[in-house]
Write a protein that holds these residues in place. Structure first.
Motif, PDB file in Angstrom:
ATOM      1  N   ASN A  26       0.768  -1.253   0.097  1.00 58.28           N
ATOM      2  CA  ASN A  26      -0.046  -0.130   0.021  1.00 58.28           C
ATOM      3  C   ASN A  26       0.684   1.222  -0.013  1.00 58.28           C
ATOM      4  O   ASN A  26       0.512   2.298   0.766  1.00 58.28           O
ATOM      5  N   GLU A  28       1.572   4.339  -1.422  1.00 56.51           N
ATOM      6  CA  GLU A  28       0.737   5.464  -2.183  1.00 56.51           C
ATOM      7  C   GLU A  28       1.908   6.406  -2.833  1.00 56.51           C
ATOM      8  O   GLU A  28       1.317   7.278  -3.684  1.00 56.51           O
ATOM      9  N   GLU A  99      -6.557  -3.945   0.958  1.00 59.97           N
ATOM     10  CA  GLU A  99      -5.747  -3.132   1.394  1.00 59.97           C
ATOM     11  C   GLU A  99      -4.314  -3.301   1.851  1.00 59.97           C
ATOM     12  O   GLU A  99      -3.615  -2.151   2.287  1.00 59.97           O
ATOM     13  N   TYR A 101      -4.379  -4.985   4.759  1.00 62.92           N
ATOM     14  CA  TYR A 101      -4.284  -5.060   6.298  1.00 62.92           C
ATOM     15  C   TYR A 101      -4.748  -6.342   6.734  1.00 62.92           C
ATOM     16  O   TYR A 101      -5.562  -7.266   5.824  1.00 62.92           O
ATOM     17  N   VAL A 281     -13.716   1.315   6.030  1.00 59.64           N
ATOM     18  CA  VAL A 281     -12.435   1.414   5.552  1.00 59.64           C
ATOM     19  C   VAL A 281     -12.207   2.661   4.972  1.00 59.64           C
ATOM     20  O   VAL A 281     -10.841   3.144   5.288  1.00 59.64           O
ATOM     21  N   GLU A 282     -12.974   3.388   4.407  1.00 61.20           N
ATOM     22  CA  GLU A 282     -12.706   4.864   3.819  1.00 61.20           C
ATOM     23  C   GLU A 282     -12.185   5.463   5.091  1.00 61.20           C
ATOM     24  O   GLU A 282     -11.379   6.413   5.031  1.00 61.20           O
ATOM     25  N   LYS A 285      -8.983   4.914   6.736  1.00 69.62           N
ATOM     26  CA  LYS A 285      -7.801   5.439   5.776  1.00 69.62           C
ATOM     27  C   LYS A 285      -7.724   7.087   6.094  1.00 69.62           C
ATOM     28  O   LYS A 285      -6.365   7.444   6.333  1.00 69.62           O
ATOM     29  N   GLU A 286      -8.957   7.787   6.018  1.00 72.89           N
ATOM     30  CA  GLU A 286      -8.916   9.084   6.158  1.00 72.89           C
ATOM     31  C   GLU A 286      -8.156   9.368   7.499  1.00 72.89           C
ATOM     32  O   GLU A 286      -7.139  10.427   7.746  1.00 72.89           O
ATOM     33  N   LEU A 288      -5.988   7.536   9.345  1.00 73.21           N
ATOM     34  CA  LEU A 288      -4.691   7.119   9.307  1.00 73.21           C
ATOM     35  C   LEU A 288      -3.809   8.105   8.623  1.00 73.21           C
ATOM     36  O   LEU A 288      -2.491   8.654   8.826  1.00 73.21           O
ATOM     37  N   GLU A 289      -4.185   8.642   7.552  1.00 73.26           N
ATOM     38  CA  GLU A 289      -3.534   9.739   6.691  1.00 73.26           C
ATOM     39  C   GLU A 289      -3.707  10.971   6.970  1.00 73.26           C
ATOM     40  O   GLU A 289      -3.432  12.155   6.787  1.00 73.26           O
TER      41      GLU A 289
END
Length: 303
Positions: A26, A28, A99, A101, A281-282, A285-286, A288-289
């Motif tokens: 993953n 990016e 993803e 994980y 999941v979305e 990810k938001e 974590l980012e």
């Protein structure tokens, strides 16, 4: 049996080893088109590839592990609730796997939380399902990673929540009901505020609301209301109720992703479990980012 490696996937996909590594880890920062990503994920699945989490942790300084804590009231919980979150967890696990994980699932008792298994792991994020405020704060202090709360109302701006809109779904069901003595049967959620929102949305006579305690209790409740129209939250409760009611007079708010088990005569309002997992999941990810939303509640509506 030989362990499948990234090199095996690279050969099958006709791409470089580096490309496979970027996709499965993953990364990016590397721009890889979606078609190539899909191809690599598909081959990895076909070959039963199992990532080396220790190696990835050394490279990325990330464990790749996501925890999910299901809070259970074992003293009051009936057998009908055992599979309440199974479809959601299965969908979440599949999406997280794509993803890169892995999901660590643990059930913890409401009266005596046991978090030893998850606390021994280096998690990147934690989902907590069906929890009241007092219990949540008791366990949340153990974690320094992002926590996302599901199926619970906790008015704390620090945490993101994913919540089914029971208020909206009950009101939708009531629009098609012409019965002053209509009843509502609901599962008992650990979140007191969720239970209060369900009661407020029903706005019917108190005696026509049954919070599930036992099969015999539900049987008596339904036999006393034979011929009335009703609403049931959870298809597992509806399965138990079918034998006691006229299914044509029943509306079920399906929360578990298993409405196919019900009679075709029953009217349905369904929460989309796959969509719930995708939104989970979305949102993860938001967070974590570090792309933070202003609104901490993500509300899901039944269709």
């Amino acid at each position: 049996m030989k362990k499948v490696t990234m090199k095996d996937i690279a050969i099958s996909a006709g791409v470089s080893l580096a490309t496979v590594s970027y996709v499965l880890n993953n990364n990016e920062k590397e721009k890889i088109n979606d078609e190539t990503k899909e191809k690599i994920f598909k081959i990895a699945k076909e070959l039963n590839y199992v990532p080396n989490l220790n190696a990835r942790s050394l490279v990325n300084k990330k464990s790749g592990l996501i925890g999910i804590i299901v809070v259970r009231d074992y003293k009051k919980e009936g057998p009908w609730k055992k599979n309440f979150y199974s479809s959601y967890i299965n969908a979440l696990e599949r999406l997280l796997d794509r993803e890169g994980y892995h999901l660590l699932v643990t059930n913890t008792p409401l009266d005596k939380p046991d978090l030893d298994i998850v606390l021994q792991r280096e998690l990147e994020a934690v989902f907590v399902i069906d929890v009241d405020e007092k219990f949540f704060y008791k366990i949340s202090n153990n974690f320094t990673v992002p926590i996302i709360i599901l199926d619970s109302i906790i008015d704390d701006k620090l945490f993101y929540k994913i919540l089914p809109d029971f208020n909206d779904s009950i009101k939708k069901a009531l629009k098609d009901i012409d019965d002053d003595e209509a009843y509502l049967i609901t599962e008992k959620f650990n979140s007191n505020k969720v239970m209060a929102s369900i009661s407020d949305a029903f706005n019917g006579k108190k005696e026509n609301l049954y919070i599930m305690e036992s099969i015999s209790g539900m049987e008596k409740f339904l036999k006393d209301r034979k011929g009335n129209q009703g609403i049931i939250i959870s298809e597992y409760l509806a399965i138990l109720a079918q034998r006691y009611v006229d299914c044509k007079k029943l509306t079920v708010i399906a929360t578990c992703g298993d409405s196919y088990l019900l009679s075709e005569d029953i009217k349905l309002l369904k929460f989309n479990i796959l969509k719930k997992a995708e939104r989970s999941v979305e949102l993860m990810k938001e967070v974590l980012e570090k792309r933070y939303r202003g609104n901490k509640y993500l509300i899901l509506r039944a269709e």
